[in-house]
Design a protein around this motif. Structure first.
Motif, PDB file in Angstrom:
ATOM      1  N   CYS A   1       0.682  -1.183  -0.112  1.00 46.80           N
ATOM      2  CA  CYS A   1      -0.227  -0.184  -0.024  1.00 46.80           C
ATOM      3  C   CYS A   1       0.276   1.098  -0.211  1.00 46.80           C
ATOM      4  CB  CYS A   1      -1.040  -0.334   1.307  1.00 46.80           C
ATOM      5  SG  CYS A   1      -1.942   2.063   1.626  1.00 46.80           S
TER       6      CYS A   1
ATOM      7  N   ALA B   1       0.475   4.083   0.963  1.00 47.67           N
ATOM      8  CA  ALA B   1      -0.402   4.922   2.322  1.00 47.67           C
ATOM      9  C   ALA B   1       0.833   4.435   3.388  1.00 47.67           C
ATOM     10  CB  ALA B   1      -1.193   5.343   2.376  1.00 47.67           C
ATOM     11  N   CYS B   2       0.055   3.456   3.466  1.00 47.88           N
ATOM     12  CA  CYS B   2       0.921   2.478   5.090  1.00 47.88           C
ATOM     13  C   CYS B   2       2.002   1.434   4.580  1.00 47.88           C
ATOM     14  CB  CYS B   2      -0.113   1.079   5.914  1.00 47.88           C
ATOM     15  SG  CYS B   2      -0.703   0.372   5.213  1.00 47.88           S
TER      16      CYS B   2
ATOM     17  N   SER C   1       1.791  -1.831   3.593  1.00 45.41           N
ATOM     18  CA  SER C   1       1.283  -3.290   4.268  1.00 45.41           C
ATOM     19  C   SER C   1       1.295  -3.200   2.836  1.00 45.41           C
ATOM     20  CB  SER C   1       0.416  -2.917   5.717  1.00 45.41           C
ATOM     21  OG  SER C   1      -0.715  -2.528   4.980  1.00 45.41           O
TER      22      SER C   1
ATOM     23  N   CYS D   1      -7.245  -0.644   0.918  1.00 51.26           N
ATOM     24  CA  CYS D   1      -6.208  -1.220   1.561  1.00 51.26           C
ATOM     25  C   CYS D   1      -6.302  -2.120   2.507  1.00 51.26           C
ATOM     26  CB  CYS D   1      -5.098  -0.014   1.826  1.00 51.26           C
ATOM     27  SG  CYS D   1      -3.556  -0.881   3.390  1.00 51.26           S
TER      28      CYS D   1
ATOM     29  N   CYS E   1      -5.096   0.525   5.861  1.00 51.93           N
ATOM     30  CA  CYS E   1      -5.522   1.696   6.535  1.00 51.93           C
ATOM     31  C   CYS E   1      -6.657   1.628   5.588  1.00 51.93           C
ATOM     32  CB  CYS E   1      -4.090   2.516   6.197  1.00 51.93           C
ATOM     33  SG  CYS E   1      -4.097   2.887   4.415  1.00 51.93           S
TER      34      CYS E   1
HETATM   35 ZN   LIG Z   1      -2.565   1.121   3.656  1.00 50.74          ZN
END
Ligand SMILES: [Zn+2]
Ligand SMILES: [Zn+2]
Length: 452
Positions: free
Chosen positions: A175, A177-178, A180, A194, A197
Motif C-alpha cells: 500500500c 499509504a501505509c 502493508s 488497503c 489503512c
Molecule cells: Zn494501507
C-alpha cells in the motif's frame, strides 16, 4: 355468470415457465473467463462475500467450511498463509471448487485457478504464486469506470508476472499509504482499498522504471497461457508438450541440426526426459522453452507437434526467466547474520521477515533460503508482536467505551441507550464485537463503573 374460459387463454395459462433451480449462495457470474483478465478464485470469493454483505473470512469460516461434506478438507482455508493456494494447483481446490459450484450453481470455476494445468505444473512450484498478491492501479481504475466490478486478475497472483502487459508498468505489492501487503482473502469484502489503512489502492503511482523487454515478454506469454486455460486439453497438455519438444529436438534445417546452442540442446533433451518420466515442470521452465522456440505456451500445449516453428527466430543463448538468487560473499554473509541475530534478540522489534528483507535490501525468499533458523524466529516474534498490539488496542478501545458511557450517563442531561450507542459508533466502537458488547452491558448494569 362468468363467460366460459377462452380456449386460447387456457392454453397460455397451462404453459408454466420452468424456474431455474435455486442456489444456496448468490449465483455470481465470474468475470473474464476465457480472457487474460479472468479473475482469480480468491477475488471471486471476496466478491461473493460482498454480494452477501459479509466478511470473506466469515463466509469461509462460518459457511463454506461447515457446508463441506468433509470439513477436514477445508481446514487449510482458515490459514491466511495457505489462502494463496486457492488460485493455484493445490489439491485442496479439488474440494473447494465443486463445493462453490454446488452452492452458487455457477460452473467452470476451475478456470479462475491454475487447476486446468494440474497435470503439468507442480502443486506448489517454486515461485509459482506470490505470498501477497500484486495489483496494477491503472487496471483497477479502468475496472471501476466500466460496467465490470473491480476484481483481481488471476495473472496478478503469479510471481513471474511482474509487469502489467496492458500498461507496461511494474505491479505494486504494498500500500502506498501505509506500506502493508494485501491479503488474498481480506477481512472486509473490498479489493480496491488497503486492508489495513483503508486508503484506495488506485491512488498509487505505478512504477514506470525497470521494465525490461524480457519482463514484457514474460507477462505476455503468461497472459496468453491464462487466456487459453479453457482451450488447453487438461489430459493432453503433457502429451502435446512432449510431442512439441520431440519435434524441436529433431528439427533439422537443410539436413543440419537446428540452430540451438549446445547448452540449450542439452536442456531441451533433459526437459523432454523429465516430462516423459511423469515429472512436473515449473512455470519458469515452460516459459523458458517458449522463449527459446519463439512460441507462445498455449500454442505448445494445444498444437503439440503441429505447432508452427521458425528456426530463424530460435534463441541461441540461455536466458534466466526467474531472477537468479544473488551470491553472498563471506563478509557479507557474516554481516547479514549479525544483523539478523540482533533483530531476533531485540524484544521490541516485531517486524515481519518481509519488512526485514526490504530494510536489508534482499528478497524475502533469499533470506529464508540463507538463514532459515533466524527467519523462523523472526516469524514467531512478529506473530507475538501482532497479538500484543491487538490486545493493547482492544484494551484501549474498552477504556474509551467505558469513558464515553460514563460521560453520557453522569452528565447534566443523561443520554438514552440508543444515543450512547450512536456516540460509540461515531468513534468506531461497534457492540457487535464480543468484547465491546460485554463491556458495554457490564457498564450499563454497574452504572457505568469501569469493569474489573
Ligand atoms: Zn494501507
Ligand atoms: Zn494495468
Amino acid at each position: 355468470m362468468w363467460p366460459p374460459p377462452d380456449e386460447e387463454l387456457e392454453e397460455l395459462e397451462a404453459v408454466q415457465p420452468a424456474l431455474p433451480p435455486r442456489s444456496a449462495l448468490f449465483s455470481l457470474k465470474p468475470i473474464g473467463i476465457g480472457t487474460d483478465q479472468v479473475e482469480a478464485l480468491s477475488s471471486y470469493v471476496t466478491r461473493l462475500a460482498q454480494a452477501h454483505s459479509v466478511s470473506p473470512r466469515r463466509l469461509i469460516r462460518d459457511y463454506l467450511r461447515k457446508m463441506a461434506p468433509e470439513p477436514e478438507n477445508m481446514r487449510w482455508l482458515g490459514h491466511t498463509s495457505q489462502q494463496m493456494s486457492m488460485d493455484g494447483v493445490g489439491k485442496f481446490n479439488q474440494f473447494l471448487i465443486p463445493l462453490l459450484e454446488e452452492l452458487t450453481s455457477v460452473k467452470s470455476l476451475q478456470y479462475l485457478t491454475l487447476l486446468p494445468l494440474a497435470e503439468l505444473l507442480p502443486s506448489n512450484g517454486p515461485h509459482q504464486l506470490l505470498r501477497h498478491p500484486r495489483w496494477c492501479p491503472d487496471c483497477y481504475l479502468e475496472q471501476i469506470h466500466t460496467p465490470n466490478e473491480a476484481h483481481r486478475h488471476l495473472l496478478w497472483s503469479l510471481t513471474l508476472y511482474r509487469v502489467c502487459h496492458f500498461h507496461s508498468t511494474v505491479m505494486l505489492d504494498s500500500c502506498p499509504a501505509c506500506g502493508s501487503y494485501q491479503r488474498y482473502i481480506p477481512i472486509l469484502p473490498d479489493l480496491v482499498h488497503c486492508g489495513r489503512c483503508g486508503e484506495p489502492l488506485t491512488l498509487a503511482q505505478p512504477e514506470h522504471s525497470q521494465v525490461t523487454e524480457m519482463d514484457l515478454w514474460k507477462s505476455q506469454a503468461l497472459a496468453d497461457l491464462i487466456a487459453n486455460l479453457a482451450e488447453i486439453p487438461p489430459m493432453l497438455a503433457r502429451e502435446n508438450l512432449v510431442a512439441f519438444l520431440d519435434r524441436l529436438i529433431r528439427l533439422e534445417v537443410d539436413g543440419k541440426p537446428y540452430p540451438f546452442g549446445h547448452q540449450i540442446r542439452f536442456i531441451l533433451v533433459f526437459m523432454g526426459k523429465w516430462i516423459t518420466a511423469g515429472k512436473k515442470l515449473s512455470l519458469a521452465r515452460l516459459l523458458e522453452l517458449g522463449y527459446y522456440a519463439h512460441t507462445l505456451p498455449s500454442v505448445m500445449l494445444i498444437q503439440g507437434a503441429h505447432a508452427p516453428l521458425d528456426p530463424t527466430h530460435f534463441k541461441k543463448e540461455r536466458v534466466a526467466i526467474r531472477t537468479p538468487r544473488p551470491s553472498l560473499g563471506i563478509t557479507e554473509r557474516e554481516h547479514l547474520e549479525q544483523d539478523l541475530s540482533r533483530i531476533v534478540n531485540d524484544s521490541a522489534d516485531y517486524r515481519s521477515v518481509t519488512e526485514v528483507a526490504r530494510t536489508l535490501g534482499y528478497e524475502r525468499t533469499c533470506l529464508q533460503y540463507w538463514f532459515p533458523k533466524q527467519c523462523r524466529a523472526i516469524v514467531l516474534k512478529a506473530a507475538d508482536g501482532r497479538r500484543q498490539q491487538c490486545d493493547a488496542r482492544h484494551q484501549e478501545e474498552q477504556r474509551l467505551l467505558v469513558q464515553i458511557v460514563k460521560d453520557a450517563t453522569t452528565g447534566p442531561v443523561p443520554l438514552k441507550q440508543k444515543q450512547i450507542i450512536a456516540c460509540l459508533n461515531d468513534k468506531g466502537l461497534y457492540l457487535v464485537r464480543k468484547d465491546l458488547g460485554a463491556t458495554f452491558r457490564k457498564c450499563v448494569e454497574e452504572g457505568a463503573d469501569p469493569p474489573e
